[in-house]
Structure formats: C-alpha cells, structure tokens
Enzyme design. Structure first.
Site, PDB file in Angstrom:
ATOM      1  N   LYS A 102     -41.720 -92.673 -49.395  1.00 19.69           N
ATOM      2  CA  LYS A 102     -42.749 -92.741 -50.436  1.00 19.69           C
ATOM      3  C   LYS A 102     -43.719 -91.564 -50.297  1.00 19.69           C
ATOM      4  O   LYS A 102     -44.121 -90.954 -51.286  1.00 19.69           O
ATOM      5  CB  LYS A 102     -43.513 -94.070 -50.363  1.00 19.69           C
ATOM      6  CG  LYS A 102     -42.629 -95.296 -50.605  1.00 19.69           C
ATOM      7  CD  LYS A 102     -42.889 -95.903 -51.970  1.00 19.69           C
ATOM      8  CE  LYS A 102     -41.810 -96.853 -52.441  1.00 19.69           C
ATOM      9  NZ  LYS A 102     -41.601 -98.051 -51.634  1.00 19.69           N
TER      10      LYS A 102
ATOM     11  N   LYS B 178     -29.914 -93.622 -54.265  1.00 16.68           N
ATOM     12  CA  LYS B 178     -29.795 -95.071 -54.055  1.00 16.68           C
ATOM     13  C   LYS B 178     -30.181 -95.798 -55.341  1.00 16.68           C
ATOM     14  O   LYS B 178     -31.170 -95.444 -55.978  1.00 16.68           O
ATOM     15  CB  LYS B 178     -30.744 -95.507 -52.927  1.00 16.68           C
ATOM     16  CG  LYS B 178     -30.907 -97.029 -52.788  1.00 16.68           C
ATOM     17  CD  LYS B 178     -32.012 -97.373 -51.785  1.00 16.68           C
ATOM     18  CE  LYS B 178     -32.869 -98.554 -52.103  1.00 16.68           C
ATOM     19  NZ  LYS B 178     -32.510 -99.823 -52.455  1.00 16.68           N
TER      20      LYS B 178
ATOM     21  N   LYS C 177     -34.752-100.297 -58.289  1.00 16.67           N
ATOM     22  CA  LYS C 177     -35.632-100.607 -59.420  1.00 16.67           C
ATOM     23  C   LYS C 177     -36.681 -99.524 -59.594  1.00 16.67           C
ATOM     24  O   LYS C 177     -37.146 -99.272 -60.686  1.00 16.67           O
ATOM     25  CB  LYS C 177     -36.356-101.934 -59.162  1.00 16.67           C
ATOM     26  CG  LYS C 177     -35.457-103.112 -59.137  1.00 16.67           C
ATOM     27  CD  LYS C 177     -36.282-104.362 -58.832  1.00 16.67           C
ATOM     28  CE  LYS C 177     -35.554-105.280 -57.896  1.00 16.67           C
ATOM     29  NZ  LYS C 177     -36.118-105.285 -56.532  1.00 16.67           N
TER      30      LYS C 177
HETATM   31  P1  ADP Z   1     -35.003-102.204 -55.091  1.00 19.92           P
HETATM   32  O1  ADP Z   1     -34.855-100.988 -54.194  1.00 19.92           O
HETATM   33  O2  ADP Z   1     -34.129-102.123 -56.269  1.00 19.92           O
HETATM   34  O3  ADP Z   1     -36.439-102.488 -55.438  1.00 19.92           O
HETATM   35  P2  ADP Z   1     -35.251-104.418 -53.276  1.00 19.92           P
HETATM   36  O4  ADP Z   1     -36.034-103.552 -52.325  1.00 19.92           O
HETATM   37  O5  ADP Z   1     -35.982-105.501 -53.966  1.00 19.92           O
HETATM   38  O6  ADP Z   1     -34.489-103.454 -54.291  1.00 19.92           O
HETATM   39  O7  ADP Z   1     -34.016-105.039 -52.500  1.00 19.92           O
HETATM   40  C1  ADP Z   1     -33.554-106.368 -52.587  1.00 19.92           C
HETATM   41  C2  ADP Z   1     -32.293-106.501 -51.764  1.00 19.92           C
HETATM   42  O8  ADP Z   1     -31.244-105.757 -52.379  1.00 19.92           O
HETATM   43  C3  ADP Z   1     -32.433-105.947 -50.347  1.00 19.92           C
HETATM   44  O9  ADP Z   1     -31.697-106.760 -49.458  1.00 19.92           O
HETATM   45  C4  ADP Z   1     -31.830-104.576 -50.428  1.00 19.92           C
HETATM   46  O10 ADP Z   1     -31.315-104.141 -49.197  1.00 19.92           O
HETATM   47  C5  ADP Z   1     -30.726-104.800 -51.452  1.00 19.92           C
HETATM   48  N1  ADP Z   1     -30.481-103.563 -52.181  1.00 19.92           N
HETATM   49  C6  ADP Z   1     -31.370-102.921 -52.975  1.00 19.92           C
HETATM   50  N2  ADP Z   1     -30.815-101.808 -53.498  1.00 19.92           N
HETATM   51  C7  ADP Z   1     -29.557-101.765 -53.000  1.00 19.92           C
HETATM   52  C8  ADP Z   1     -28.483-100.841 -53.164  1.00 19.92           C
HETATM   53  N3  ADP Z   1     -28.615 -99.784 -53.940  1.00 19.92           N
HETATM   54  N4  ADP Z   1     -27.326-101.091 -52.517  1.00 19.92           N
HETATM   55  C9  ADP Z   1     -27.187-102.186 -51.729  1.00 19.92           C
HETATM   56  N5  ADP Z   1     -28.165-103.098 -51.539  1.00 19.92           N
HETATM   57  C10 ADP Z   1     -29.341-102.878 -52.150  1.00 19.92           C
END
Ligand code: ADP
Ligand code: TRP
Length: 321
Positions: A110, A189, A192
């Site tokens: 970040k 990656k 969201k």
């Molecule tokens: P984001 O990065 O989209 O905000 P979160 O941080 O809320 O996602 O992650 C929720 C769950 O989904 C976590 O267990 C995270 O490791 C998994 N996750 C998020 N993005 C991915 C991805 N691109 N590939 C695999 N798992 C993911």
C-alpha cells in the site's frame, strides 16, 4: 475442528475470492465447526463511502448464502456485530511489535502505491489476529496472499501465551498449494481494490466485457502458444476438469487457437458453474430482512463463543479485579 475465515466487503466478490477461500469454507461446513464472517471493520481501512460499505456487506452476505453457506450448520455474521473483537485488539496491540507490522507485505504494498497510511492500516493484522484468537480457531482457510497475516497472528498468540500464560490456541493457515493466486484481467493479483476482477455474480453483459478485457499476448492465431504463460488459460483452467485442461493446453501448443474463442467458452463455463447459485441469489435478494435476520442470529451465536475467551484474556492481563 474449528475453522474460521473472513472476507472484506470492500467490493463485489470475485472468482479469486471463490477459489482462494469461499469454496473450501463452504465445503468445510459439512465436517467442521465453521465460523465465517464479513470483516467490515477491516474494510474501513480502505473504504470511506458509507453507502458502498453498507451495500458491500449485504452483497457479500448474499453471495455466501447463495453459494451454499448454511447459517444453520455454521456461524455466519458481520464482524462489527461482535464489537468485543476491538477490545481484544487493544489488548493484543500491547504484545505486538511495531516492527512486525512494518514488515507486513500488504502494508508495504500500500505504501508503494503511494497511499498515506492510517494507523488502522498498520494495525490491520492485529485486528485480524483478534478475529482469529477470540474464537480459539484452529484452521484458517485463506488464499496465499494471507499467509504472512497468519504468521503475524501466530507470533502474537505465542507472545501472549508466553507473557501471560497459556490462553490462545495457536491457529494454522490452510492454503491450497495447487492454487496459485488468481490473477486479474490486467495480470496483477485479482483484487477488489484493483478494479481487475471477474465477479462471481456479474450480469451477462458485464461478465462478457470483463472477459473481453483479459490481457493476452499478440502471437498470431496460426502460431503455437504457451498455456503456462497465459493468464486466460490459468483462469479458464479453474473451471475445467484435468482432462479438459490437457486438451486445451494441447490446442494452445498446436497453433490455430483464437483467444476470442477461449473467452467465449470461458463465459459459458462461468455462467453455468454459478448458474444455480445465481438463481438462489436472485431469490434471496428479494428478502433483505431475512438476510439481516440471519446475520443478527449469527452474531449472537458468535458472541456467545467469544465472551468466555475475552473474560479469560482480561483476567490473564489483570483487567479483572
Ligand atoms: P480482495 O483482495 O479482493 O479484497 P480479500 O482480501 O477480501 O480480497 O480476500 C478474501 C479471501 O480471498 C482471502 O482468503 C484471500 O486470500 C482470498 N483471495 C483474494 N484474492 C485472491 C486471489 N486473487 N487469488 C486467490 N485467493 C484470493
Ligand atoms: N485479511 C483478510 C483478507 O483480506 C480478511 C480477514 C480478516 C480474515 N480477518 C480474518 C481472514 C480472519 C481470515 C481470518 O482476506
């Protein structure tokens, strides 16, 4: 076994969330004591639009329920409905070295993006540790990007136990070794926060547009292509059986394959894969009060599980008198 994980309601849930975490959580409910929650306190570290946060919370609840999370079999709630977690966070803050937090990859990422960090952002892993330790959780299914956060949780729990006496179960991350982080349509990656996702429940047109946006190379149609280096292949493979995956890989290597055709097939796969969940979601959407009721009941169950741990912690550190 007590299994727990959470997801941020900071935007529409996507296939990275599904394959990284939601799918295994939903499978676990048949065999384990499942704790699943929507981490809206965490989302405050990145979302300042209250409408978006409130809507995102309901949407995430709808997504989980539609995909098969059964609130009778598991405990499903919104993090801020058990505010005791913030009490535990404060206590844990005092056994957490600032250096440990400064080394967090997600914090450093970040910073690298030029975000001016709030104290909340730095402290994010402490709140996550409190989430996990408050329920004496054993297994935490997460995607690979959360591994370091789980290590921080373990460090905090070990330090607490060492300082104040055995109190917390030391949790373990469960990360699917066969699932590399799902990449977004731009090759970073899928997240969201990057506006690069393929949403689980996008409408037909949005999904088609999303898929059209998956970045591919410019190798001419007739030439052989390398499936291992193609994100479109990696995303499609999530929806294929092993044999189908091999077939597609062979077609890549043989040449003559059009990426537009792969995208068309991917659309059909995704549409079908989430088809019955989509219908389920449409039904639930008509009854937001029912969803709220489910979440409130879940919070009550979660709170009942949390209170004895918090009492014990307070006594251990001397807040009981
Ligand atoms: P984001 O990065 O989209 O905000 P979160 O941080 O809320 O996602 O992650 C929720 C769950 O989904 C976590 O267990 C995270 O490791 C998994 N996750 C998020 N993005 C991915 C991805 N691109 N590939 C695999 N798992 C993911
Ligand atoms: N940090 C996690 C993520 O971004 C979300 C989360 C918060 C979480 N508290 C948790 C995950 C507790 C597992 C357990 O994905």
């Amino acid at each position: 076994m007590r299994v727990l994980s959470g997801i941020q309601p900071s935007g529409s849930l996507h296939i990275g969330n599904y394959f990284g975490m939601m799918k295994s959580m939903i499978q676990y409910q048949a065999t384990s004591e499942l704790y699943c929650f929507i981490v809206n306190y965490h989302a405050l570290t990145s979302v300042t639009d209250r409408e978006r946060l409130a809507r995102g919370t309901m949407e995430a609840a709808l997504d989980f329920l539609a995909l098969g999370l059964d609130p009778e079999q598991s405990i499903f709630w919104v993090q801020s409905d058990v505010p005791e977690v913030t009490e535990l966070t404060w206590i844990l803050n005092n056994v957490t070295a600032v250096g440990l937090l400064l080394r967090s990859h997600s914090y450093k990422d970040k910073l690298a993006q030029g975000i001016s960090p709030s104290h909340g952002l730095l402290s994010y892993p402490v709140l996550m540790a409190a989430d996990i330790l408050l329920y004496q959780s054993e297994k935490i299914p997460v995607g690979q990007d959360q591994q370091q956060h789980l290590e921080i949780t373990r460090d905090i729990a070990i330090k607490f136990n060492h300082t104040f006496g055995e109190t917390f179960v030391i949790p373990e991350a469960e990360i699917n070794p066969d699932l590399p982080t799902v990449l977004g349509i731009d090759g970073r990656k899928m997240s969201k926060s990057y506006d690069n996702t393929i949403e689980i429940f996008a409408d037909e047109e949005t999904l088609k547009n999303n898929l059209a946006g998956i970045v591919t190379d410019s190798i001419p149609v007739a030439d052989p292509k390398d499936p291992e280096r193609c994100n479109l292949f990696a995303i499609t493979a999530l929806f294929l059986e092993e044999e189908e995956k091999q077939d597609l890989a062979d077609r890549y290597r043989a040449g003559g394959l059009k990426y537009s055709e792969v995208k068309k097939n991917l659309f059909a796969r995704i549409w079908e894969y989430f088809g019955s969940a989509r219908q389920q979601r449409q039904q639930l959407e008509r009854d937001p009060d029912l969803v709220r009721e489910i979440l409130r009941a879940g919070a009550e169950k979660a709170r009942a599980k949390a209170l004895p741990t918090l009492e014990l912690v307070k006594e251990r550190v001397g807040l009981g008198y």
